[in-house]
Design an enzyme around this catalytic site. Sequence first.
Site, PDB file in Angstrom:
ATOM      1  N   ASP A  11       0.800  -1.246   0.131  1.00 29.10           N
ATOM      2  CA  ASP A  11      -0.166   0.112   0.024  1.00 29.10           C
ATOM      3  C   ASP A  11       0.767   1.137   0.012  1.00 29.10           C
ATOM      4  O   ASP A  11       1.631   1.598   0.904  1.00 29.10           O
ATOM      5  CB  ASP A  11      -0.864   0.050   1.293  1.00 29.10           C
ATOM      6  CG  ASP A  11      -1.701   1.316   1.575  1.00 29.10           C
ATOM      7  OD1 ASP A  11      -1.598   2.266   0.900  1.00 29.10           O
ATOM      8  OD2 ASP A  11      -2.732   1.140   2.099  1.00 29.10           O
ATOM      9  N   TYR A 233       0.409  -0.347  14.592  1.00 26.47           N
ATOM     10  CA  TYR A 233      -0.335  -0.304  13.539  1.00 26.47           C
ATOM     11  C   TYR A 233      -0.144   0.156  12.386  1.00 26.47           C
ATOM     12  O   TYR A 233      -0.227   1.485  12.521  1.00 26.47           O
ATOM     13  CB  TYR A 233      -1.775  -0.447  14.069  1.00 26.47           C
ATOM     14  CG  TYR A 233      -2.831  -0.564  12.991  1.00 26.47           C
ATOM     15  CD1 TYR A 233      -3.037  -2.041  12.663  1.00 26.47           C
ATOM     16  CD2 TYR A 233      -3.395   0.386  12.494  1.00 26.47           C
ATOM     17  CE1 TYR A 233      -3.961  -2.226  11.659  1.00 26.47           C
ATOM     18  CE2 TYR A 233      -4.390   0.165  11.243  1.00 26.47           C
ATOM     19  CZ  TYR A 233      -4.663  -1.350  11.008  1.00 26.47           C
ATOM     20  OH  TYR A 233      -5.335  -1.415   9.917  1.00 26.47           O
ATOM     21  N   LYS A 236      -3.380  -3.662   7.705  1.00 23.28           N
ATOM     22  CA  LYS A 236      -3.587  -4.945   8.392  1.00 23.28           C
ATOM     23  C   LYS A 236      -3.116  -6.160   7.539  1.00 23.28           C
ATOM     24  O   LYS A 236      -3.633  -7.022   7.556  1.00 23.28           O
ATOM     25  CB  LYS A 236      -5.245  -5.036   8.543  1.00 23.28           C
ATOM     26  CG  LYS A 236      -5.667  -6.179   9.380  1.00 23.28           C
ATOM     27  CD  LYS A 236      -5.276  -6.047  10.986  1.00 23.28           C
ATOM     28  CE  LYS A 236      -5.813  -7.190  11.933  1.00 23.28           C
ATOM     29  NZ  LYS A 236      -5.331  -6.998  13.102  1.00 23.28           N
TER      30      LYS A 236
HETATM   31  C1  F6R Z   1      -7.764  -0.463   7.673  1.00 20.70           C
HETATM   32  C2  F6R Z   1      -7.243   0.921   7.290  1.00 20.70           C
HETATM   33  C3  F6R Z   1      -8.307   1.848   7.520  1.00 20.70           C
HETATM   34  C4  F6R Z   1      -7.830   3.129   8.312  1.00 20.70           C
HETATM   35  C5  F6R Z   1      -8.646   3.840   8.745  1.00 20.70           C
HETATM   36  C6  F6R Z   1      -8.273   5.149   9.583  1.00 20.70           C
HETATM   37  O1  F6R Z   1      -6.704  -1.540   7.343  1.00 20.70           O
HETATM   38  O2  F6R Z   1      -6.358   1.211   6.745  1.00 20.70           O
HETATM   39  O3  F6R Z   1      -9.551   1.465   8.035  1.00 20.70           O
HETATM   40  O4  F6R Z   1      -7.242   2.297   9.532  1.00 20.70           O
HETATM   41  O5  F6R Z   1      -9.277   4.576   7.561  1.00 20.70           O
HETATM   42  O6  F6R Z   1      -6.918   5.660   9.069  1.00 20.70           O
HETATM   43  P1  F6R Z   1      -6.121   7.059   9.531  1.00 20.70           P
HETATM   44  O7  F6R Z   1      -5.985   6.767  10.921  1.00 20.70           O
HETATM   45  O8  F6R Z   1      -5.076   7.149   8.638  1.00 20.70           O
HETATM   46  O9  F6R Z   1      -7.159   7.988   9.582  1.00 20.70           O
HETATM   47 MG    MG Z   2      -4.105   2.236   3.043  1.00 18.71          MG
HETATM   48 MG    MG Z   3      -5.001  -2.260   2.036  1.00 14.90          MG
END
Ligand code: F6R
Ligand code: MG
Ligand code: MG
Length: 370
Positions: A11, A233, A236
């Site tokens: 990603d 984190y 995932k």
């Molecule tokens: C799950 C994922 C998204 C982010 C969520 C919050 O793998 O990538 O669900 O965790 O959009 O993202 P931030 O903290 O970057 O705003």
């Molecule tokens: Mg992403």
């Molecule tokens: Mg992804």
Amino acid sequence: SKITVSLIKADVGGLPGHVTVADEHIEKAQENLSIAKDSGLIIDFRVFRAGDDLELVMTHKKGVDSEEIHKLAWDTFEKATEIAKELKLYGAGQDLLSDAFSGNVRGMGPGVAEMEFTERGAEPVIAFMMDKTEPGAFNLPIFRMFADPFNTAGLVIDPNLHNGFVFEIWDIYEHKRVLMNSPEEMYDILALIGAKSRFVIKRVFPKEGGKLPADEPVAVISTEKLYQIAGEYVGKDDPVALVRAQSGLPAVGEVLEPFAFPHLVSGWMRGSHNGPLMPVPFHYSKCTRFDGPPRVIAAGFQLANGRLVGPVDLFDDPAYDYTRQKAVEIAEYMRRHGPFEPHRLPMEDMEYTTLPKVMDRLKDRFESIE
Ligand code: F6R
Ligand code: MG
Ligand code: MG
């Protein structure tokens, strides 16, 4: 001579948020891999998007863990990151956890599934690419393909499959692995892989004395755990897998059959929720509702001396409409739990999310109970 298929993904920025991969990324990756193909480094390639993950399928003769191939993938992700920065895409360079390439992308952020094998007279290969979930999401479908007679008719009626397969299972907490035989050790295999956040199937091998060489894998899954590398984190780990099919292996339809059941996987919003895995066609490979639900695409190929013939978009079929409908119903049902477990993951699995920071703030509020 042997062929290697490498599926390497990262990603490197989403559009918008964590929804999908920008066309500009696909084009840049195609351009970079074309150069490598023209130079003879790789035989062939295809580029995919699985949600917000850029996916590179490459064939070559360099074997697994080849520095040249991994560097090609890394450079491609870096070039895409430059574009992500320019376009201010979300989370530019997210999975490139290191500043400089050092020989192998393993442990540096990208996910890798690759296998080297002797190409058969006809060699069907399926690339599975998931978004918004973790490597353990493959445990159930891979087990069912290679070990469950209720899924794979060939295990019962084809003498070439009847002896079963060998599973290589990794304990990703302890960094240990074990080889287990199916069907003899089926219950032990399930004792492990049912705990899918810890024990993950890494490879499947044919047994000795069969039609296929026992030392050449027939399936491989990416098992990188990003939080173990980054210490927190950062997505995932959105896993990928390569599975070979037919003639002594599960048929293509037996390889796809487990995905007709939208089983619960962990990931989804903020990597912190259980939800159904929805098989989708390429054009639905974008995560929307609650950043999901978790999705999987499947690209089918025949190999021709390393050349990729295809892809066929295998879940682009009304035969999976019922599954998708069921996944939507389950998504709705799970969502109604809001912040409650078991929609939200149990505390142990939330360790590397932002939840501990919230919990820390509440520490001083507690007093002892008499
Ligand atoms: C799950 C994922 C998204 C982010 C969520 C919050 O793998 O990538 O669900 O965790 O959009 O993202 P931030 O903290 O970057 O705003
Ligand atoms: Mg992403
Ligand atoms: Mg992804």
